[in-house]
Design a protein around this motif. Structure first.
Motif, PDB file in Angstrom:
ATOM      1  N   LEU A   1      16.000  43.893 -30.212  1.00  0.00           N
ATOM      2  CA  LEU A   1      17.199  44.061 -29.385  1.00  0.00           C
ATOM      3  C   LEU A   1      16.841  44.385 -27.938  1.00  0.00           C
ATOM      4  O   LEU A   1      17.567  44.011 -27.005  1.00  0.00           O
ATOM      5  N   LYS A   2      15.736  45.059 -27.725  1.00  0.00           N
ATOM      6  CA  LYS A   2      15.320  45.388 -26.359  1.00  0.00           C
ATOM      7  C   LYS A   2      14.784  44.163 -25.612  1.00  0.00           C
ATOM      8  O   LYS A   2      14.739  44.157 -24.383  1.00  0.00           O
ATOM      9  N   GLU A   3      14.392  43.135 -26.338  1.00  0.00           N
ATOM     10  CA  GLU A   3      13.891  41.916 -25.703  1.00  0.00           C
ATOM     11  C   GLU A   3      15.010  40.951 -25.314  1.00  0.00           C
ATOM     12  O   GLU A   3      14.740  39.933 -24.674  1.00  0.00           O
ATOM     13  N   LEU A   4      16.239  41.231 -25.719  1.00  0.00           N
ATOM     14  CA  LEU A   4      17.347  40.339 -25.382  1.00  0.00           C
ATOM     15  C   LEU A   4      17.637  40.390 -23.887  1.00  0.00           C
ATOM     16  O   LEU A   4      17.488  41.437 -23.235  1.00  0.00           O
ATOM     17  N   ARG A   5      18.051  39.239 -23.341  1.00  0.00           N
ATOM     18  CA  ARG A   5      18.373  39.134 -21.923  1.00  0.00           C
ATOM     19  C   ARG A   5      19.710  38.423 -21.767  1.00  0.00           C
ATOM     20  O   ARG A   5      20.040  37.516 -22.536  1.00  0.00           O
ATOM     21  N   ARG A   6      20.457  38.800 -20.738  1.00  0.00           N
ATOM     22  CA  ARG A   6      21.709  38.127 -20.399  1.00  0.00           C
ATOM     23  C   ARG A   6      21.421  36.960 -19.462  1.00  0.00           C
ATOM     24  O   ARG A   6      20.455  36.991 -18.696  1.00  0.00           O
ATOM     25  N   PRO A   7      22.269  35.910 -19.478  1.00  0.00           N
ATOM     26  CA  PRO A   7      22.044  34.775 -18.565  1.00  0.00           C
ATOM     27  C   PRO A   7      22.046  35.183 -17.097  1.00  0.00           C
ATOM     28  O   PRO A   7      21.244  34.679 -16.301  1.00  0.00           O
ATOM     29  N   GLU A   8      22.930  36.116 -16.715  1.00  0.00           N
ATOM     30  CA  GLU A   8      22.984  36.518 -15.303  1.00  0.00           C
ATOM     31  C   GLU A   8      21.718  37.264 -14.886  1.00  0.00           C
ATOM     32  O   GLU A   8      21.270  37.138 -13.738  1.00  0.00           O
TER      33      GLU A   8
END
Length: 250
Positions: A144-151
């Motif tokens: 979950l900490k590796e997730l990134r948002r497109p913006e």
């Protein structure tokens, strides 16, 4: 003074595992208990804590305090995660994939507790390594900490969000639709050639009579022959008896 509403949300606790451990000393063994607890607000914040004490309630209290120190925000897209990710911690590997609405949380054990308290409602999870609940929970946290948002990715790379997303942008779709609508209007109209009065007008395809090869050889004026009638004056041929009938008669 600005108030952070994420800090004011009520945190919920979920005990994943309680284990009894022993320490060997000179006079024998001393037993104590360990507790693995997940804390989250079921919106976008979650944390995992681990505590150890001589009694179970005290171990859970220590685990909750540790989990509150490790809270972080999970990037989400609606009710699922933003992209596929693989989290690793020691021998544990947990793969998470986004899912459509109505799928639910396809996971079990500590992975399910972490995802539900993080506010993820539709996700596919798969454990690819050890089944140790502590390592699986921490591998899920790492994923979950590796997730990134497109913006966030667009800002880091210095591009627009439409250039970062794998799907085509709305502007490109609109431009293609306009080009497809304008293309038929710009095509030149077909030019009709009028036949000259001296040239014979060809017969339409519906009036053409298709003749068979036999009719073409006989000519256009040939008429089909009528069937011949049998001649009554001709003598009838005697019927020939089979040899089997002669034997029966004799």
């Amino acid at each position: 003074m600005a108030v952070d509403f994420s800090e004011t949300r009520e945190l919920k606790e979920r005990v994943v595992e309680i284990n009894r451990v022993a320490k060997v000393v000179k006079g024998g063994r001393r037993f104590s208990f360990t507790a693995l607890v997940v804390v989250g607000d079921e919106v976008d914040r979650v944390g995992v804590g681990y505590g150890k004490a001589r009694e179970v309630p005290l171990a859970i209290t220590k685990a909750v305090e540790d989990a509150k120190k490790n809270l972080f925000t999970v990037p989400k897209h609606g009710s699922t995660i933003t992209h596929e990710v693989l989290g690793r911690f020691d021998a544990a590997r947990v793969m998470l994939r986004p899912a459509s609405d109505g799928t639910g949380v396809i996971a079990g054990g500590g992975v399910r507790a972490v995802l539900e308290l993080a506010g993820v409602r539709n996700v596919l999870a798969k454990s690819l390594g050890t089944t140790n609940p502590i390592n699986m929970a921490k591998a899920t946290i790492a994923a979950l900490k590796e997730l990134r948002r497109p913006e966030d990715v667009a800002r880091i790379r210095g591009k627009q969000i439409s250039e970062v997303l794998p799907l085509p942008s709305l502007k490109k779709i609109a431009a293609d639709a306009v080009a497809a609508a304008v293309a038929p209007a710009t095509r030149p109209a077909p030019v009709e050639v009028e036949p000259s009065p001296n040239e014979p007008t060809p017969a339409p395809a519906d009036v053409v009579d298709h003749e068979t090869p036999a009719q073409a050889e006989a000519g256009p004026s040939a008429e089909p022959e009528a069937p011949r009638e049998p001649d009554a004056s001709a003598p009838e041929k005697p019927k020939r008896r089979s040899p089997r009938k002669k034997k029966d008669e004799s």
